[in-house]
Design a protein around this motif. Sequence first.
Motif, PDB file in Angstrom:
ATOM      1  N   ASN A  45      77.121  65.388  60.303  1.00 40.97           N
ATOM      2  CA  ASN A  45      76.612  66.544  59.566  1.00 40.97           C
ATOM      3  C   ASN A  45      76.628  66.355  58.056  1.00 40.97           C
ATOM      4  OD1 ASN A  45      76.151  68.078  61.909  1.00 40.97           O
ATOM      5  ND2 ASN A  45      78.322  68.641  62.008  1.00 40.97           N
ATOM      6  N   SER A  46      77.355  65.349  57.549  1.00 41.14           N
ATOM      7  CA  SER A  46      77.468  65.147  56.105  1.00 41.14           C
ATOM      8  C   SER A  46      76.855  63.812  55.712  1.00 41.14           C
ATOM      9  CB  SER A  46      78.945  65.160  55.681  1.00 41.14           C
ATOM     10  OG  SER A  46      79.624  64.034  56.219  1.00 41.14           O
ATOM     11  N   ARG A 102      77.084  60.307  57.843  1.00 37.99           N
ATOM     12  CA  ARG A 102      75.920  59.530  58.252  1.00 37.99           C
ATOM     13  C   ARG A 102      75.993  58.116  57.696  1.00 37.99           C
ATOM     14  NH1 ARG A 102      73.013  64.379  57.195  1.00 37.99           N
ATOM     15  NH2 ARG A 102      71.928  63.543  55.365  1.00 37.99           N
TER      16      ARG A 102
END
Length: 554
Positions: free
Chosen positions: A21-22, A26
């Motif tokens: 999600n960040s 990633r």
Amino acid sequence: AGPGESGRYAIRLDRVEPPANSLEGRLDQWVRFLDQQDRPGGAIALIRSGKVTYAGAFGLADLTHRIPFTTNTPSNIGSVSKPLTAFAIQLLEKEGKLTLTDDVRRYLPDLPDFGQPVTLLHLLTHTAGLRELYALLSMQGRIPGRWTREDLIQLVQRQQRPLNPPGQTMMYTNTHYILLAEVVEQVTGVPFAEWMEENVFGPLGMEHTTVKTHGGQIIPNVAEGYVGIRGEQFAWKEEDELDAFFGATGVYSTVEDLARWVENLHEPRVGGAELVARMTERGVLSTGDTLDYGLGLFVDTHRGLRRYYHIGEDGGHFAAFCYYPEIDAGVAYISNNGRSFSTLRGVTEDLFGEEMAVEGVSEPPPPHIQERAPVEVKTALMDAYTGEYGDHDSGLKYVFSREGDHLSMLVSPWWSEPYRITFRPVSDSSFVAEPQGVLITFRRDSAGTVDRLTGLGSVYRRLTPYQPSADDLTAFAGSYHSEELEVIYRLRVEGGDLRLTNPRSQDSEVRPWEPDVFRTTFPLTELRFRRGDDGDGEVSGFVAANGVVFRKVR
């Protein structure tokens, strides 16, 4: 089976997990994906709001001894050295020791006088018109790693004419930044490597960064540089570096040190905001055209965002950084795999994703030209588009012929077998390839004659068809001497083709391009033959793509 072909494939899933999600998450997924312990590696760092929020490494720094790559492994950053050299010149201007409008001959008086001043600003923006030294050395048959700094400077001194008037055209070359490093030494009286350590690397906190100034110099814990070679089996090969090219390349740095350089673009604690602003201001040619280059930095727009960046490659090493001031985020990347640009591009696209957009600014969606309805174009109009079109920079030639209500394009690249692409008309002058969806448009000059086409990544000029016979080629056979380089090239006719022998007795084919113009491999690339005063006489010599003149001696 090759790309696009059917066949039997095996797929192995090493890990299955949802996308993080960040940005940091990633990026960590990318690093773990790239971390394979049988190949070269690298390191990558994410910079947000002037701070490193993630740094990770993958793969091996040394394949022979299986030493892992870490975030503190120094690697040759290639042309990413150029922004650092540009920064040094501007620091000296800030100290009042020079001005960017100074003639470079004020500091290097032995350089040739071309009749117009070549300024430091011309060198910084690659608009001085000086020829690339690597190409000149290669034309002499010199091998990387077997030249000295003195060899390089003497080659510059022997240049007889610039490629273009200073300031008129941008031509990216290492030569410009090699001379800028010489200027730093002349102005300060201190060796370039020492001055950079004391005034750039040290103040920026780049504790593991140094300049390699000669072959054989020992730099502790460095990554070896590799390129992949294909044969019966794929293998990795150590690559020679451009020793003595410091100023243009030769800086060894770590990803964490390179990130500190990017941080200084966010908050210029060294040099100051005015200096950084000047570095990131696009240059302007004497014609009034604006460059996508500032002072040692590429400056452009990527997916709606302003971007500062540079990439570099030297001796199997690759490096890059990019910074997006509008979202205050950037990436620093180094690798000892000299062919890793596509990896970096994939990382940055996936990393920022939809965050790379500014409110109210977006890039237009790709045109759905496959969905355009076909149109009927008169046969006579389509016939006007047939013929040969070429781009001198890439050496690509396209031959168009009409097949019924379509155009057929024959492509003959150097690196593969010829192939055809079919284009159908979508207007009187535009055609689209199926199924690739590539759009091309034929253009006319002021007299209404079709003289070029756009698309395919460039502008392609219409060529005069040229297919000389073996007898025609005999006019070009002979020995050709360059006074500037003090070398001889030999041309001969063999098997109905023109062939070239270089100073190292290496042989290559020379292919006809248009009347009196032939294409060949690097470093000559192009041979534009000259004839007698009337233009129809005997061949008297040729000019290579980089402007070096060769005179026929026998």
